[in-house]
Design a protein around this motif. Structure first.
Motif, PDB file in Angstrom:
ATOM      1  N   HIS A 270     -12.542  19.523  54.178  1.00  0.00           N
ATOM      2  CA  HIS A 270     -11.587  19.040  55.301  1.00  0.00           C
ATOM      3  C   HIS A 270     -10.246  18.850  54.765  1.00  0.00           C
ATOM      4  O   HIS A 270      -9.110  18.990  55.507  1.00  0.00           O
ATOM      5  CB  HIS A 270     -12.256  17.913  55.748  1.00  0.00           C
ATOM      6  CG  HIS A 270     -11.561  16.907  56.456  1.00  0.00           C
ATOM      7  ND1 HIS A 270     -10.996  17.154  57.846  1.00  0.00           N
ATOM      8  CD2 HIS A 270     -10.896  15.617  56.263  1.00  0.00           C
ATOM      9  CE1 HIS A 270     -10.062  16.433  58.400  1.00  0.00           C
ATOM     10  NE2 HIS A 270     -10.107  15.425  57.317  1.00  0.00           N
ATOM     11  N   PHE A 271     -10.134  18.468  53.264  1.00  0.00           N
ATOM     12  CA  PHE A 271      -8.756  18.343  52.683  1.00  0.00           C
ATOM     13  C   PHE A 271      -8.116  19.489  52.664  1.00  0.00           C
ATOM     14  O   PHE A 271      -6.898  19.781  52.708  1.00  0.00           O
ATOM     15  CB  PHE A 271      -9.063  17.502  51.463  1.00  0.00           C
ATOM     16  CG  PHE A 271      -9.630  16.015  51.769  1.00  0.00           C
ATOM     17  CD1 PHE A 271      -8.884  14.999  51.927  1.00  0.00           C
ATOM     18  CD2 PHE A 271     -11.240  15.868  51.651  1.00  0.00           C
ATOM     19  CE1 PHE A 271      -9.388  13.612  52.049  1.00  0.00           C
ATOM     20  CE2 PHE A 271     -11.323  14.327  51.677  1.00  0.00           C
ATOM     21  CZ  PHE A 271     -10.766  13.377  51.871  1.00  0.00           C
ATOM     22  N   ASP A 274      -7.419  21.201  56.611  1.00  0.00           N
ATOM     23  CA  ASP A 274      -6.930  20.549  57.702  1.00  0.00           C
ATOM     24  C   ASP A 274      -5.690  19.399  57.248  1.00  0.00           C
ATOM     25  O   ASP A 274      -4.830  19.145  58.004  1.00  0.00           O
ATOM     26  CB  ASP A 274      -7.937  19.667  58.644  1.00  0.00           C
ATOM     27  CG  ASP A 274      -8.932  20.254  59.000  1.00  0.00           C
ATOM     28  OD1 ASP A 274      -8.900  21.629  59.453  1.00  0.00           O
ATOM     29  OD2 ASP A 274     -10.097  19.829  59.197  1.00  0.00           O
ATOM     30  N   LEU A 275      -5.894  19.105  55.908  1.00  0.00           N
ATOM     31  CA  LEU A 275      -4.852  17.944  55.428  1.00  0.00           C
ATOM     32  C   LEU A 275      -4.205  18.437  54.138  1.00  0.00           C
ATOM     33  O   LEU A 275      -3.931  17.819  53.344  1.00  0.00           O
ATOM     34  CB  LEU A 275      -5.507  16.641  55.013  1.00  0.00           C
ATOM     35  CG  LEU A 275      -6.556  15.872  56.177  1.00  0.00           C
ATOM     36  CD1 LEU A 275      -7.265  14.905  55.435  1.00  0.00           C
ATOM     37  CD2 LEU A 275      -5.446  15.547  57.086  1.00  0.00           C
ATOM     38  N   THR A 278      -0.718  17.127  54.056  1.00  0.00           N
ATOM     39  CA  THR A 278      -0.517  16.056  54.739  1.00  0.00           C
ATOM     40  C   THR A 278      -0.624  15.025  53.833  1.00  0.00           C
ATOM     41  O   THR A 278      -1.400  14.877  52.834  1.00  0.00           O
ATOM     42  CB  THR A 278      -1.731  15.867  55.812  1.00  0.00           C
ATOM     43  OG1 THR A 278      -1.468  16.844  56.855  1.00  0.00           O
ATOM     44  CG2 THR A 278      -1.340  14.454  56.482  1.00  0.00           C
ATOM     45  N   ILE A 280      -1.448  11.753  51.939  1.00  0.00           N
ATOM     46  CA  ILE A 280      -2.568  10.705  52.495  1.00  0.00           C
ATOM     47  C   ILE A 280      -2.755   9.732  51.637  1.00  0.00           C
ATOM     48  O   ILE A 280      -3.027   8.274  52.061  1.00  0.00           O
ATOM     49  CB  ILE A 280      -3.966  11.615  52.271  1.00  0.00           C
ATOM     50  CG1 ILE A 280      -4.339  12.085  51.020  1.00  0.00           C
ATOM     51  CG2 ILE A 280      -4.017  12.843  53.472  1.00  0.00           C
ATOM     52  CD1 ILE A 280      -5.450  12.922  50.854  1.00  0.00           C
ATOM     53  N   GLY A 347      -2.626   8.480  55.084  1.00  0.00           N
ATOM     54  CA  GLY A 347      -3.304   9.268  55.965  1.00  0.00           C
ATOM     55  C   GLY A 347      -4.693   9.447  55.645  1.00  0.00           C
ATOM     56  O   GLY A 347      -5.615  10.259  56.513  1.00  0.00           O
ATOM     57  N   TYR A 348      -5.297   8.871  54.821  1.00  0.00           N
ATOM     58  CA  TYR A 348      -6.499   8.621  54.227  1.00  0.00           C
ATOM     59  C   TYR A 348      -7.297   7.837  55.075  1.00  0.00           C
ATOM     60  O   TYR A 348      -6.999   6.692  55.399  1.00  0.00           O
ATOM     61  CB  TYR A 348      -6.774   8.662  52.916  1.00  0.00           C
ATOM     62  CG  TYR A 348      -8.231   8.485  52.111  1.00  0.00           C
ATOM     63  CD1 TYR A 348      -8.951   9.573  51.800  1.00  0.00           C
ATOM     64  CD2 TYR A 348      -8.688   7.155  52.093  1.00  0.00           C
ATOM     65  CE1 TYR A 348     -10.307   9.440  51.346  1.00  0.00           C
ATOM     66  CE2 TYR A 348      -9.960   7.153  51.658  1.00  0.00           C
ATOM     67  CZ  TYR A 348     -10.769   8.310  51.325  1.00  0.00           C
ATOM     68  OH  TYR A 348     -12.055   8.010  50.872  1.00  0.00           O
ATOM     69  N   THR A 534      -1.525  14.646  48.648  1.00  0.00           N
ATOM     70  CA  THR A 534      -1.836  15.258  49.758  1.00  0.00           C
ATOM     71  C   THR A 534      -3.217  15.731  49.549  1.00  0.00           C
ATOM     72  O   THR A 534      -3.805  15.819  48.795  1.00  0.00           O
ATOM     73  CB  THR A 534      -0.862  16.649  49.885  1.00  0.00           C
ATOM     74  OG1 THR A 534      -0.925  17.692  48.904  1.00  0.00           O
ATOM     75  CG2 THR A 534       0.602  15.996  49.889  1.00  0.00           C
ATOM     76  N   GLY A 535      -3.704  16.561  50.759  1.00  0.00           N
ATOM     77  CA  GLY A 535      -5.021  17.062  50.775  1.00  0.00           C
ATOM     78  C   GLY A 535      -5.264  18.113  49.937  1.00  0.00           C
ATOM     79  O   GLY A 535      -6.557  18.174  49.249  1.00  0.00           O
TER      80      GLY A 535
END
Length: 784
Positions: A270-271, A274-275, A278, A280, A347-348, A534-535
């Protein structure tokens, strides 16, 4: 006002000393002596309420209500000063925490890791405990004990402080606080108090009194010496101190179960997908090489790695206990450099709190309600924390921590692996065991075998997160089937999720404990301020424990990303015969309808025409709750008095006239002028006159004032006597008493009572409104 004897003040002092001696046992649970301020406040509030009730001749119910009101009005200044206004004025939060702490704090304190610092309402536990014991004990010492001083009565008063002593043991830790000294002080003081509070059977004076006093002193000294010798010396010789104490926190399993939440490692992709780009987290205070920990997992089920449950005796990572700001330290870690880290979520979102190293203190900053929550749990051995309500965007906290020392292979060459209990791995593929034995080879040392496995994975494998940009796809997951695929394909392809799983299982197959840790490894420059995570910075690594050093990290993930593609021939395409397509159907009638935009905005989404500001609610509740505490009992007592008056006014004339006298007697008692239990109305009248005279003379100092008081008392006594004689004639004459005469008796009783109220002062009139007394209806025989 009733005078309190000097002996009763001594009793109150002894109760206070015994209570403080018992409540000192809370020191191991709270870590510091700050809780003593709350305990002293509880003793002061409870004792003051009992003394006030005795001075003003209030009944038990009224005194208890005053004690409850004082607890809420003054308890915040002693236990929760941070929630008050100017340290003294209680706020709405103060009332809520004092109530919650008194009810639920007992359950929370045995599940919070010592020292107990959160939730803040736990500070109300010593306050409430001392308040209850002092209020009940002081009322008994002032009202019940002076009536007949016997050893068994005095012994009953020791029960309250004894319960405080027992609660200090049960709610504390297995480390005693001056157990021998406190035990001797409690026992000796209790024995002396019980012995000296026994009243003499007959009055003794002169030489007999002196001899009796010397005997009592000698006897008391002998009892104390015997208690010290038998309890302290002989007791220790016959029954040495046990190395373990029975405390509740050792018997209660923390309610948090990490198995209720998904495995952190199962959300690895998912990290990365999707992230990846981003932001987080924002982290400051870290140094180059630091990693951010999310969770450590030591239980493998054949499908995934997870944190061991709290009931698993072999799980090192299942013990997540409620903690305050101070965090417990690990037993199996060699700690080095210190860090003061600030972490903010951008964002986490998860229950696992990002941390660095092994924490020593944590302070929740945002949102504000988290600073008073009991949802923070920490595992010292794993170095990871959980916020059961969830870390969301906007959550911020500070962390004081120390990172593990990183020893070299030369230092680890002669160090054995620490045989810590870990849950047995389930459904481990045979290929894992074979590869572990192959790659470990002929290495003699433990660190050599582990490094060989780490090196083989890094050099023979390729890194792929399964993204579209990767040359070769990589399937997610770390179950047994995925690990078999990792080793049986022509090339090992995966990411940190698969490589960390494979290495941890291979180390397990060699007979050494291991665990998988998931976290973030951002690029940290020297002297960097705030680091944005970030992810794509997500990672996983393996840790193995060594004796005297702790858990050592290993990173088996390769850095190579250009994995060679498998040469698989493409199938030849065969031409397909052309088929004539049918003509296009006519447009449906629905296609001809015009599109109409409909405003679906709901009425409730619109702003209301008028909204009460939040500060108005806060002020209203802060003023309304104290007003309710003060005035609701007043309204209840007033309603009961009105019902009592109406009931006594009803019935035949002679009965209504007798009711006027009963109402007069009860209202006089509510003013503090207690009549005798038995006697005729004329006897009651003379007794009330005497007590009214004592009251006036006590309140008058100047001779002129005393003369006026005596004159008013004589008039009031004559009027009370006349009222008693009139009521006797109505009851015993045998003639019919009409409603007018009965009404006249009530008017006369109210007038005389009004004069008594005015002579008693404003304070006595106010307190009388909170008192309710109902004298039982006397029989005709008693009335005569």
């Amino acid at each position: 006002m009733r005078r309190i004897a000097a002996r009763s003040w001594v009793d109150l002092g002894v109760l206070a000393v015994l209570s403080i001696t018992g409540i000192l046992g809370y020191a191991t649970a709270f870590g510091t002596m700050n809780f003593l301020l709350a305990a002293a406040g509880g003793l002061l509030i409870g004792t003051a309420a009992a003394v006030a009730g005795s001075l003003f001749r209030l009944d038990v119910l009224t005194t208890t209500l005053i004690g409850i009101a004082a607890y809420f009005l003054f308890g915040g200044a002693f236990a929760l000063p941070a929630t008050t206004i100017a340290v003294v004025v209680p706020s709405l939060d103060t009332f809520a925490m004092l109530a919650i702490g008194a009810v639920f704090g007992w359950a929370d304190i045995v599940t919070i890791g010592a020292p107990v610092e959160a939730p803040h309402y736990v500070a109300a536990v010593p306050l409430a405990a001392a308040w209850v014991v002092s209020l009940v004990g002081s009322m008994l010492a002032l009202r019940w004990l002076p009536k007949k001083r016997t050893p068994w009565r005095t012994s009953l008063l020791v029960i309250g402080p004894g319960l405080l002593y027992l609660s200090g043991i049960l709610l504390g830790t297995d480390e005693p606080v001056l157990a021998g000294v406190r035990g001797l002080v409690f026992a000796v003081l209790s024995l002396i108090w019980v012995a000296w509070r026994q009243a003499s059977a007959a009055p003794v004076s002169g030489d007999g009194a002196a001899r009796l006093r010397r005997r009592r002193i000698a006897g008391t000294a002998a009892v104390v010496a015997g208690a010290v010798v038998v309890g302290g010396v002989a007791g220790a010789a016959v029954q040495p101190a046990s190395p373990e104490r029975y405390v509740l926190r050792e018997q209660v399993v923390p309610p948090f179960d990490p198995l209720e939440f998904p495995s952190p490692l199962s959300g690895f992709r998912h990290f990365t997908k999707d992230l990846a780009d981003t932001p987080i987290l924002e982290v400051s205070g870290v140094e180059p090489g630091d990693k951010i920990r999310l969770a450590s997992m030591d239980a493998y089920t054949g499908k995934l790695w997870n944190v061991a449950g709290p009931e698993d005796p072999a799980g090192q990572d299942g013990g997540y206990a409620i903690v305050g700001e101070t965090l417990p330290q690990p037993d199996t870690a060699s700690l080095g450099g210190e860090r003061s880290v600030e972490i903010a979520s951008t964002g986490y979102a998860d229950v696992w709190m990002p941390t660095v190293g092994y924490g020593s203190a944590i302070r929740l900053v945002e949102p504000a309600e988290l600073t008073r929550s009991a949802d923070l749990r920490y595992n010292a051995e794993a170095g990871t924390a959980v916020l059961t309500t969830g870390v969301e965007e906007g959550t911020a906290y500070t962390l004081d921590a120390r990172v593990s020392k990183v020893p070299g292979d030369e230092e680890l060459a002669e160090v054995p692996v620490a045989q810590l209990p870990v849950p047995a791995a389930q459904s481990v593929p045979d290929v894992v065991t074979a590869k572990a034995e192959e790659w470990a080879g002929e290495q003699a040392s433990v660190i050599g075998q582990i490094r060989a496995i780490e090196r083989a994975l890094k050099t023979n494998g390729f890194l792929s997160h399964g993204l579209a940009s990767d040359a070769v796809p990589s399937r997610a997951g770390h179950g047994a089937d995925r690990i078999i695929e990792l080793f049986t394909r022509s090339q090992m392809i995966g990411d940190e999720e698969q490589y960390a799983t494979a290495m941890a299982l291979m180390v397990r197959q060699l007979g050494y404990p291991s665990r998988v840790v998931m976290g973030f490894a951002p690029e940290i420059a020297e002297g960097a301020g705030t680091v944005e995570v970030t992810g794509s910075d997500v990672t996983a690594w393996v840790e193995v424990p060594f004796e005297g050093i702790g858990w050592v990290a290993f990173d088996p993930t390769p850095e190579q990303t250009d994995a060679p593609k498998d040469q698989v021939p493409k199938p030849k395409t065969e031409p397909q015969p052309q088929v004539r397509q049918p003509p296009r159907a006519q447009n449906d009638a629905e296609d001809l309808l015009a599109t109409v935009e409909i405003d679906e905005t709901e009425d409730e989404d619109r702003d209301p025409p008028f909204r009460i500001p939040g500060w108005v609610w806060a002020i209203a509740l802060s003023l309304g709750i104290p007003a309710a505490i003060v005035f609701l009992p007043l309204l209840a007592v007033a309603a009961a008095k009105e019902a009592r008056r109406r009931r006594r006014m009803s019935g035949p004339g002679y009965r209504s006239s007798a009711g006027a006298w009963e109402e007069f007697v009860d209202r006089s008692a509510e003013l503090g002028l207690e009549p005798p239990e038995r006697g005729s109305r004329l006897v009651f009248a003379r007794t009330l006159g005497q007590r009214l005279a004592e009251q006036d003379l006590a309140a008058s100092a100047a001779p002129a004032t005393r003369a006026d008081a005596a004159h008013r008392t004589a008039i009031a006594t004559a009027e009370v006597t006349a009222l008693a004689a009139s009521v006797d004639r109505d009851v015993f004459s045998g003639r019919e008493v009409d409603a007018a005469e009965a009404k006249a008796r009530w008017a006369e009783a109210d007038r005389v009572l009004g004069e008594i109220e005015r002579s008693g002062g404003r304070v006595r009139r106010i307190l009388a409104r909170y008192r309710y007394r109902r004298r039982r209806r006397r029989s005709r025989k008693d009335a005569s």
